[in-house]
Design an enzyme around this catalytic site. Sequence first.
Site, PDB file in Angstrom:
ATOM      1  N   LYS A  59      -0.555  -5.605 -20.305  1.00 24.32           N
ATOM      2  CA  LYS A  59      -0.961  -6.856 -20.956  1.00 24.32           C
ATOM      3  C   LYS A  59       0.248  -7.507 -21.635  1.00 24.32           C
ATOM      4  O   LYS A  59       1.218  -6.825 -21.964  1.00 24.32           O
ATOM      5  CB  LYS A  59      -2.036  -6.573 -22.017  1.00 24.32           C
ATOM      6  CG  LYS A  59      -3.205  -5.724 -21.527  1.00 24.32           C
ATOM      7  CD  LYS A  59      -4.157  -6.461 -20.611  1.00 24.32           C
ATOM      8  CE  LYS A  59      -5.462  -5.730 -20.502  1.00 24.32           C
ATOM      9  NZ  LYS A  59      -6.095  -5.679 -19.206  1.00 24.32           N
TER      10      LYS A  59
HETATM   11  C1  LIG Z   1      -7.422  -4.940 -19.393  1.00 23.73           C
HETATM   12  C2  LIG Z   1      -8.787  -5.486 -19.327  1.00 23.73           C
HETATM   13  C3  LIG Z   1      -9.833  -4.933 -20.088  1.00 23.73           C
HETATM   14  C4  LIG Z   1      -9.675  -3.782 -21.049  1.00 23.73           C
HETATM   15  O1  LIG Z   1      -8.972  -2.735 -20.561  1.00 23.73           O
HETATM   16  P1  LIG Z   1      -8.608  -1.423 -21.428  1.00 23.73           P
HETATM   17  O2  LIG Z   1      -7.778  -0.672 -20.454  1.00 23.73           O
HETATM   18  O3  LIG Z   1      -9.893  -0.760 -21.748  1.00 23.73           O
HETATM   19  O4  LIG Z   1      -7.882  -1.828 -22.661  1.00 23.73           O
HETATM   20  C5  LIG Z   1     -11.064  -5.551 -20.022  1.00 23.73           C
HETATM   21  N1  LIG Z   1     -11.285  -6.619 -19.244  1.00 23.73           N
HETATM   22  C6  LIG Z   1     -10.311  -7.169 -18.494  1.00 23.73           C
HETATM   23  C7  LIG Z   1     -10.616  -8.394 -17.693  1.00 23.73           C
HETATM   24  C8  LIG Z   1      -9.037  -6.606 -18.496  1.00 23.73           C
HETATM   25  O5  LIG Z   1      -8.067  -7.151 -17.740  1.00 23.73           O
END
Ligand SMILES: *Cc1c(COP(=O)(O)O)cnc(C)c1O
Length: 390
Positions: free
Chosen positions: A183
């Site tokens: 992210k």
């Molecule tokens: C990254 C992401 C999440 C959450 O991911 P975690 O690995 O649990 O932090 C949720 N929804 C979307 C659309 C994502 O890209």
Amino acid sequence: MEMRIPLSAPEITEADIEAVVNVLRTPRLSIGPRMVEFEQAMAEAAGVPYGIAVSSGTAGLHLCLSALGIGEGDEVILPSFTFIAAGNVVLYQRATPVFVDIDPITLNLNPDRLEKAITPRTGAIIVVHTFGHPADLGPILDVARKHGVPVIEDACEAIGAQYRGRTVGGIGDFGVFGFYPNKPITTGEGGMVVTRDAGLADTMRALRNQGRMTTDGWLDHSLLGYNYRLSEMNCALGVAQMKRLGEILEGRESVAIRYANALQEISEVTLPPLKIEGGRLCWFVFVIRLAAQFAREDRDSICEQLTAQGIGCGRYFAPLHKQPLFAAYANPLDDLAITEQVADRTLALPFFNGLTDAQITEVCGSLRDAIRGIPECSPQAASAAAGPKT
Ligand SMILES: *Cc1c(COP(=O)(O)O)cnc(C)c1O
């Protein structure tokens, strides 16, 4: 396999490292001042009063449904074209996912399809800001308010993005962010819920900490909760990264623009929208689409060829309704045709701050060669098949 040019790479500075190490010099490694600071920074960035730090974006989405009391017999509306987390949390609560198709350009939940998916059992709508492109929240919130259904913004891919001048995550009833290393802002693992609702914020703080309300004693637990806490080391990294949010997003935008320029010459490629009227994109990934004549197998073959050359790529997203866990949840009112068409032809290219011009040139060159190597699609093959000109 280690990629020479990875799909994503975190941006960690010396200041980030120092912030994490400094926590280790204190006795407070969980539920301490860095958590409070991180929660405030995130709430402020989203323009709402409360932030609740959690162990992942998935945990954040789960707490929203749990705090709303969503359970068996309830329905939750969400797109199928998204990451599995949004679907999984619906199943954690034994609720029923109701998939709605997407807009072919923004790849977000199509507001025109929303109202007919609402029933008296609809408990929530999860709106995803896919690949950092803000969903069309105006009409979505109109429909949701009309039916009294809360809206959860899955802003995990969209930190800092803006819709009609407002920051995403703070527009619906809840916003959820994620901080996995791919992210734009990372804490290693981590997540955050933001909200304007003081009561539900309290409930979520209890739920993340084994159900202990602030009024409970140390071993009193009013609710069935979870251990969804985020450590002080993670929060310190989040605080340090948030100080550079503007800079990080600008850097990513400039990589996206350089990609767009380099890809202009490949006519078989459709670029993602580079701008949004009255808003701002958050560049999470750079996802291109192949032209209609390409099949899913062609896309997979192109992806394999890039991977074999050490170039990371991803097939964002495999639709949820095509996965075994969700196969039983067909929505008779929505055939998800756009979701299926789009998902067969998307390809995420290496994307992170610090990607050099030389790397972009290499990725685009390899992509072009792989595309033109698909027999029935290359212009050369087409003219060869047509036979010599007479
Ligand atoms: C990254 C992401 C999440 C959450 O991911 P975690 O690995 O649990 O932090 C949720 N929804 C979307 C659309 C994502 O890209």
